[in-house]
Design an enzyme around this catalytic site. Structure first.
Site, short mmCIF file in Angstrom:
data_model
loop_
_atom_site.label_atom_id
_atom_site.label_comp_id
_atom_site.label_asym_id
_atom_site.label_seq_id
_atom_site.Cartn_x
_atom_site.Cartn_y
_atom_site.Cartn_z
N LYS A 1 0.87 -1.17 0.00
CA LYS A 1 0.00 0.00 0.00
C LYS A 1 0.90 1.22 0.00
CE LYS A 1 -1.73 3.07 1.89
NZ LYS A 1 -1.71 4.56 1.54
N CYS B 1 13.51 11.17 6.77
CA CYS B 1 13.52 10.83 8.19
C CYS B 1 14.93 10.84 8.76
CB CYS B 1 12.86 9.47 8.42
SG CYS B 1 13.78 8.08 7.76
N GLU C 1 8.66 17.14 14.58
CA GLU C 1 9.34 16.75 13.34
C GLU C 1 8.81 17.65 12.23
OE1 GLU C 1 10.43 12.76 10.77
OE2 GLU C 1 8.45 12.89 11.69
#
Length: 493
Positions: free
Chosen positions: A173, A281, A378
């Site tokens: 997905k 990230c 973040e």
């Protein structure tokens, strides 16, 4: 307008739900395509296809599985430009950056081709009199991957290359924001000889995710995304009895000691902070400047920001592209509006930020407080914060006290200080004079603390462990004449 389809049973098929999700061109701000979000029934069908294909694929020899992966590797390499262009068109990153993503994905495919060696078990002869013991690793069955928008080619390769070569079947997905490359990879796997049904793709949103998390035939699930969603995925998946690895967010610190080379540290901070517009990230989002190096380091970073070429991937001189959506671009800009720190370079003032597309210039904020949102959240954008400390111990405490533990780096000429840092720091991946310490494919990727939910990291040796389970066999071939009843605990002597 172009519809981006699902991939089931070895072919692209149209969605039926009628729920269209837009796919934007980040460089122009215009919609370029759409996906029809998968229904529960379509997701169930993908799992059923993978389940049907599993017995034959599991029975395929290790050499056969490795052969498919070798062919896939060659096809990905041969189609690098097309894949990179597709990533750039939907994500917005420059084609050079997209090419770098593919290179790291190829490394993992190359690691996976070593399955005949990686899946070797152990054997102990004569563990007891006439008894031999050996261990083997076997595939889990149907496994699934839910991948993020920022690496639409590389992160799926981190997952499915190891999963497939271990004998599992896979349901992917991908992010609905840049999903086209998933279909191209599926077709390359088909061309490489992967049997129909072994790899399936469902486009969509939380309906597909929740179906995969609860489906009784999905044995394991890999996820990469934000920490709140990673935690929710881990809890839902493990509650349903699945093996789960869920990689969350990050707030990566780069500690710069007073003895570091200012120019080298500034180059590293700019490269790691603004590459891919900060949508990584493993991006450096906080520079921890220790002592007297702070002023010259901030000046050097500021000077370099002015030389960054921001533009669309179609511009060969562009070094940094737009953000993925208008909403995300505005959210990142909002942190600059509300910061308590000193905005040294404001990306909102860059000419490209007012033009078409979802662009935001590189920003630098000095003297950031650890209590404000700019530090704690973040950001996932081209905003670099500088936090000043007086000592190494203060810098180390800053990193260790942070919620996240994905990646960190230290810049210094002192080998003893560097060794002490890698020993003391509470973080999964550490760079010494390396700003983005993403491990090579024959190690494994993953953080600590709120950056990872699960026991095993992604790709590399731990990826092989994640997609297999160990079975130990104890065998004896006795002379029937010596057989007898013995109710005592099995003896090894």
């Amino acid at each position: 307008m172009r519809e981006i389809k699902h991939w089931l049973d070895g072919a692209a098929i149209e969605g039926t739900s009628g729920r269209q999700l837009p796919v934007w061109d980040p460089a122009t701000g215009e919609q370029q395509a759409y996906v029809v979000a998968a229904t529960k029934e379509e997701t169930d069908r993908a799992v059923a296809s993978a389940l049907k294909a599993f017995p034959a694929w599991r029975a395929a020899s290790l050499s056969r599985r490795a052969e498919v992966m070798f062919r896939f590797r060659e096809l990905v390499d041969a189609n690098r430009k097309e894949i990179a262009s597709l990533v750039s068109k939907e994500h917005g990153k420059t084609e050079a950056d997209a090419g770098g993503e593919l290179a790291r994905g190829l490394e993992n495919i190359e690691f996976a081709t070593g399955a005949p060696h990686l899946l070797k078990g152990g054997y102990s002869e004569q563990a007891s009199t006439g008894v031999d013991v050996y261990s083997i690793r076997q595939p889990l069955g149907v496994v699934a991957g839910i991948t993020p928008f920022n690496f639409p080619a590389m992160v799926p390769m981190w997952m499915f290359a190891n999963a497939l070569v271990c004998g599992n079947t896979f349901v992917l997905k991908p992010s609905e924001k840049d999903p086209s490359v998933s279909l191209l990879l599926a077709d390359l796997l088909r061309q490489a000889g992967l049997p129909d049904g072994v790899f399936n793709v469902v486009q969509g949103d939380r309906v597909a995710v929740e179906t995969l998390l609860s489906h009784p035939d999905v044995q394991a699930l890999s996820f990469v995304g934000s920490t709140p969603i990673a935690k929710a995925v881990y809890e839902a998946g493990t509650k349903a009895g699945k093996r789960v690895q869920a990689l969350g967010g990050a707030k990566n610190h780069m500690v710069v000691l007073p003895d570091a080379d200012v120019n080298a540290a500034a180059d590293a901070a700019v490269s790691a902070g603004y590459g891919s517009a900060g949508e990584r990230c493993m991006a450096i989002s906080v520079v921890v400047a220790v002592g007297a190096i702070a002023d010259p380091l901030v000046a050097a970073i500021s000077e370099r920001i002015g030389r960054i070429a921001v533009g669309p991937a179609s511009d060969p001189s562009a070094e940094m592209g737009p953000l993925i959506t208008r909403e995300h671009r505005d959210k990142v800009a909002g942190y600059l509006q509300n910061t308590e720190g000193e905005v040294v370079v404001d990306g909102r003032d860059a000419p490209v930020s007012s033009g078409p597309g979802f662009f935001l210039g590189a920003s630098l904020v000095d003297k950031v407080s650890t209590g404000e949102a700019l530090y704690k959240d973040e950001i996932f954008g081209p905003v670099l914060s500088v936090v000043r400390t007086d000592t190494y111990d203060e810098a180390l405490k800053l990193v260790n006290d942070n919620e996240y533990g994905n990646g960190t780096a230290i810049f210094t000429r002192d080998g003893g200080a560097a060794r002490q840092f890698q020993y003391d720091v509470v973080c999964g991946m550490v760079g010494v004079n390396v700003p983005v310490p993403v491990p090579v494919a024959y190690y494994s990727f993953g953080g600590w603390k709120s950056s990872l939910f699960g026991d095993l990291h992604m790709y590399g040796p731990e990826g092989i462990q994640f997609y297999t389970r160990s079975k130990v066999v104890t065998s004896r071939w006795p002379d029937p004449a010596t057989s007898e009843v013995d109710l005592g605990f099995p003896k090894v002597r």
